[in-house]
Design an enzyme around this catalytic site. Structure first.
Site, PDB file in Angstrom:
ATOM      1  N   SER A  41      -2.575   4.745 -14.057  1.00  0.00           N
ATOM      2  CA  SER A  41      -3.544   4.463 -15.148  1.00  0.00           C
ATOM      3  C   SER A  41      -4.028   3.016 -15.223  1.00  0.00           C
ATOM      4  CB  SER A  41      -2.991   4.852 -16.536  1.00  0.00           C
ATOM      5  OG  SER A  41      -2.996   6.248 -16.708  1.00  0.00           O
ATOM      6  N   THR A  42      -3.502   2.125 -14.374  1.00  0.00           N
ATOM      7  CA  THR A  42      -3.843   0.699 -14.551  1.00  0.00           C
ATOM      8  C   THR A  42      -5.068   0.256 -13.766  1.00  0.00           C
ATOM      9  OG1 THR A  42      -2.399  -0.070 -12.760  1.00  0.00           O
ATOM     10  CG2 THR A  42      -1.413   0.140 -14.960  1.00  0.00           C
ATOM     11  N   GLY A  43      -5.729   1.195 -13.092  1.00  0.00           N
ATOM     12  CA  GLY A  43      -6.947   0.852 -12.359  1.00  0.00           C
ATOM     13  C   GLY A  43      -8.166   1.329 -13.131  1.00  0.00           C
ATOM     14  N   TYR A  58      -8.534   3.780 -15.009  1.00  0.00           N
ATOM     15  CA  TYR A  58      -8.223   4.258 -16.359  1.00  0.00           C
ATOM     16  C   TYR A  58      -7.924   3.137 -17.352  1.00  0.00           C
ATOM     17  CZ  TYR A  58      -8.306   9.215 -15.001  1.00  0.00           C
ATOM     18  OH  TYR A  58      -8.692  10.473 -14.574  1.00  0.00           O
ATOM     19  N   ASP A 103       0.869  -1.176   0.000  1.00  0.00           N
ATOM     20  CA  ASP A 103       0.000   0.000   0.000  1.00  0.00           C
ATOM     21  C   ASP A 103       0.907   1.228   0.000  1.00  0.00           C
ATOM     22  OD1 ASP A 103      -1.594   2.143   0.679  1.00  0.00           O
ATOM     23  OD2 ASP A 103      -2.585   1.113   2.349  1.00  0.00           O
ATOM     24  N   ILE A 104       0.795   2.042  -1.026  1.00  0.00           N
ATOM     25  CA  ILE A 104       1.738   3.162  -1.174  1.00  0.00           C
ATOM     26  C   ILE A 104       1.596   4.177  -0.043  1.00  0.00           C
ATOM     27  CG2 ILE A 104       0.352   4.736  -2.620  1.00  0.00           C
ATOM     28  CD1 ILE A 104       2.945   4.930  -4.409  1.00  0.00           C
ATOM     29  N   GLY A 141      -9.584   4.459  -5.762  1.00  0.00           N
ATOM     30  CA  GLY A 141      -8.268   3.866  -5.991  1.00  0.00           C
ATOM     31  C   GLY A 141      -7.187   4.459  -5.110  1.00  0.00           C
ATOM     32  N   VAL A 142      -6.017   4.601  -5.691  1.00  0.00           N
ATOM     33  CA  VAL A 142      -4.867   5.082  -4.924  1.00  0.00           C
ATOM     34  C   VAL A 142      -5.074   6.550  -4.532  1.00  0.00           C
ATOM     35  CG1 VAL A 142      -3.405   5.744  -6.896  1.00  0.00           C
ATOM     36  CG2 VAL A 142      -2.359   4.909  -4.812  1.00  0.00           C
ATOM     37  N   ASP A 143      -5.765   7.317  -5.352  1.00  0.00           N
ATOM     38  CA  ASP A 143      -6.075   8.727  -5.059  1.00  0.00           C
ATOM     39  C   ASP A 143      -6.891   8.826  -3.763  1.00  0.00           C
ATOM     40  OD1 ASP A 143      -6.296  11.445  -5.445  1.00  0.00           O
ATOM     41  OD2 ASP A 143      -7.529  11.343  -7.241  1.00  0.00           O
TER      42      ASP A 143
HETATM   43  N1  AR6 Z   1      -1.236   1.566  -3.086  1.00  0.00           N
HETATM   44  C1  AR6 Z   1      -0.672   1.253  -4.277  1.00  0.00           C
HETATM   45  N2  AR6 Z   1      -1.387   1.034  -5.398  1.00  0.00           N
HETATM   46  C2  AR6 Z   1      -2.726   1.151  -5.313  1.00  0.00           C
HETATM   47  C3  AR6 Z   1      -3.395   1.491  -4.121  1.00  0.00           C
HETATM   48  C4  AR6 Z   1      -2.594   1.709  -2.955  1.00  0.00           C
HETATM   49  N3  AR6 Z   1      -3.136   2.025  -1.786  1.00  0.00           N
HETATM   50  N4  AR6 Z   1      -4.741   1.514  -4.376  1.00  0.00           N
HETATM   51  C5  AR6 Z   1      -4.909   1.202  -5.675  1.00  0.00           C
HETATM   52  N5  AR6 Z   1      -3.688   0.968  -6.233  1.00  0.00           N
HETATM   53  P1  AR6 Z   1      -6.261   3.810  -9.857  1.00  0.00           P
HETATM   54  P2  AR6 Z   1      -5.869   5.232 -12.414  1.00  0.00           P
HETATM   55  C6  AR6 Z   1      -3.352   0.596  -7.623  1.00  0.00           C
HETATM   56  O1  AR6 Z   1      -7.620   3.379 -10.245  1.00  0.00           O
HETATM   57  O2  AR6 Z   1      -6.109   3.990 -13.163  1.00  0.00           O
HETATM   58  C7  AR6 Z   1      -9.121   7.733  -9.315  1.00  0.00           C
HETATM   59  O3  AR6 Z   1     -10.466   7.801  -9.019  1.00  0.00           O
HETATM   60  C8  AR6 Z   1      -4.436  -0.025  -8.481  1.00  0.00           C
HETATM   61  O4  AR6 Z   1      -4.548  -1.416  -8.216  1.00  0.00           O
HETATM   62  O5  AR6 Z   1      -6.036   4.271  -8.457  1.00  0.00           O
HETATM   63  O6  AR6 Z   1      -4.677   6.092 -12.772  1.00  0.00           O
HETATM   64  C9  AR6 Z   1      -8.529   9.094  -9.674  1.00  0.00           C
HETATM   65  O7  AR6 Z   1      -9.168  10.130  -8.990  1.00  0.00           O
HETATM   66  C10 AR6 Z   1      -3.886   0.239  -9.872  1.00  0.00           C
HETATM   67  O8  AR6 Z   1      -2.922  -0.742 -10.252  1.00  0.00           O
HETATM   68  O9  AR6 Z   1      -5.713   5.022 -10.807  1.00  0.00           O
HETATM   69  C11 AR6 Z   1      -8.752   9.167 -11.150  1.00  0.00           C
HETATM   70  O10 AR6 Z   1     -10.052   9.651 -11.446  1.00  0.00           O
HETATM   71  C12 AR6 Z   1      -3.155   1.575  -9.715  1.00  0.00           C
HETATM   72  O11 AR6 Z   1      -3.018   1.794  -8.308  1.00  0.00           O
HETATM   73  C13 AR6 Z   1      -8.638   7.739 -11.600  1.00  0.00           C
HETATM   74  O12 AR6 Z   1      -8.939   6.941 -10.481  1.00  0.00           O
HETATM   75  C14 AR6 Z   1      -3.870   2.749 -10.332  1.00  0.00           C
HETATM   76  O13 AR6 Z   1      -5.276   2.605 -10.176  1.00  0.00           O
HETATM   77  C15 AR6 Z   1      -7.215   7.416 -12.028  1.00  0.00           C
HETATM   78  O14 AR6 Z   1      -7.185   6.099 -12.532  1.00  0.00           O
END
Ligand code: AR6
Length: 181
Positions: free
Chosen positions: A125-127, A129, A16-17, A38-40
Site C-alpha cells: 500500500s505504500t506506493g 495506494y 527487488d522482491i 509497481g511491485v505487481d
Molecule cells: N520490489 C520490492 N518493492 C517494490 C518493487 C520491487 N520490485 N517495486 C515497487 N516496490 P505499489 P500499492 C515498492 O505501488 O501501493 C499496482 O498497480 C514500492 O516502492 O507496488 O500496494 C497494483 O496493481 C512501494 O513501497 O503497491 C495495485 O493497483 C511498495 O512496493 C496498486 O499498484 C508498494 O507499492 C497497489 O498499490
C-alpha cells in the site's frame, strides 16, 4: 537488519522482491487481481504469463481488500506468490490500519498453510495506494511481531524495501519496537 522472536526472525533489506529466493513472495495487488504497475507489474513480468493465467482461472472474483490469495510462482525463485490487497490511503480514518494488518496477517497464515519456512514481503500500500511509510511500517512490523509470538512460524519474514527511505522507516520502527533505549 534483524529482529529475533523465539525461533523466528524478521529481516529487513533494500532490494527487488522478484530476486528473492524465499518459499513465498508477497505481491501488492488490487482487488480485481488484474495486474498493474509497481511491485505487481514487476512480479508478473518476472514470473511470466502463467502467473496471470492461474490467478484469473482460480480467482475470477478477485480478492477483497485486507485479504490475500495464493498461486504458484511461474519463473520466480519461489514456490508461491501470495497476492495481498492493501487499502488505499484515505487519511487513516476509514479502517486503513486494520485492513493493512489483515492483509499481512493473511499472508503469514498462508505461509503456514503452505508449509513455507520463509516469506518475502514488500511494503504493501505504500506506493500507488499512498499509505504513509512510517505508519505502514508500524502496522507491518507490529502485526508480524504479534503473529510470530502467537504462532512461532514462519522461520523467516523478510521485508524487501525498494528504497533507502522505506528501509529507514522500517529500521527505525524495528529499533523502537525491539530495542527500546
Ligand atoms: N520490489 C520490492 N518493492 C517494490 C518493487 C520491487 N520490485 N517495486 C515497487 N516496490 P505499489 P500499492 C515498492 O505501488 O501501493 C499496482 O498497480 C514500492 O516502492 O507496488 O500496494 C497494483 O496493481 C512501494 O513501497 O503497491 C495495485 O493497483 C511498495 O512496493 C496498486 O499498484 C508498494 O507499492 C497497489 O498499490
Amino acid at each position: 537488519m534483524l529482529a529475533r522472536i523465539g525461533e523466528s526472525r524478521i529481516e529487513l533489506l533494500v532490494g527487488d522482491i522478484t530476486r528473492q529466493a524465499a518459499d513465498a513472495i508477497v505481491n501488492a495487488a488490487n482487488s480485481q487481481l488484474a495486474g498493474g504497475g509497481g511491485v505487481d507489474g514487476a512480479i508478473h513480468h518476472a514470473a511470466g504469463p502463467a502467473l496471470m493465467q492461474e490467478t484469473a482461472r482460480r480467482y475470477p472474483e478477485g480478492c477483497p481488500t485486507g485479504q490475500a490469495v495464493a498461486t504458484t510462482a511461474g519463473r520466480l525463485a519461489a514456490r508461491y506468490v501470495f497476492h495481498a490487497v492493501g487499502p488505499v490511503w484515505k487519511g487513516g480514518r476509514q479502517g486503513e490500519p486494520d485492513l493493512l494488518a489483515n492483509a499481512y496477517r493473511r499472508c503469514l497464515e498462508l505461509a503456514i498453510e503452505h508449509d513455507c519456512a520463509s516469506i518475502a514481503m514488500p511494503a504493501i500500500s505504500t506506493g500507488v495506494y499512498g499509505y504513509p511509510i512510517d505508519l505502514a511500517a508500524q502496522t507491518a512490523l507490529g502485526t508480524t511481531r504479534e503473529f510470530l509470538i502467537a504462532r512461532g512460524r514462519p522461520s523467516i519474514v523478510r521485508f524487501v524495501l525498494f528504497s533507502e527511505g522505506a528501509y529507514g522507516a522500517f529500521a527505525r520502527t524495528i529499533e523502537a519496537m525491539f530495542y527500546p533505549s
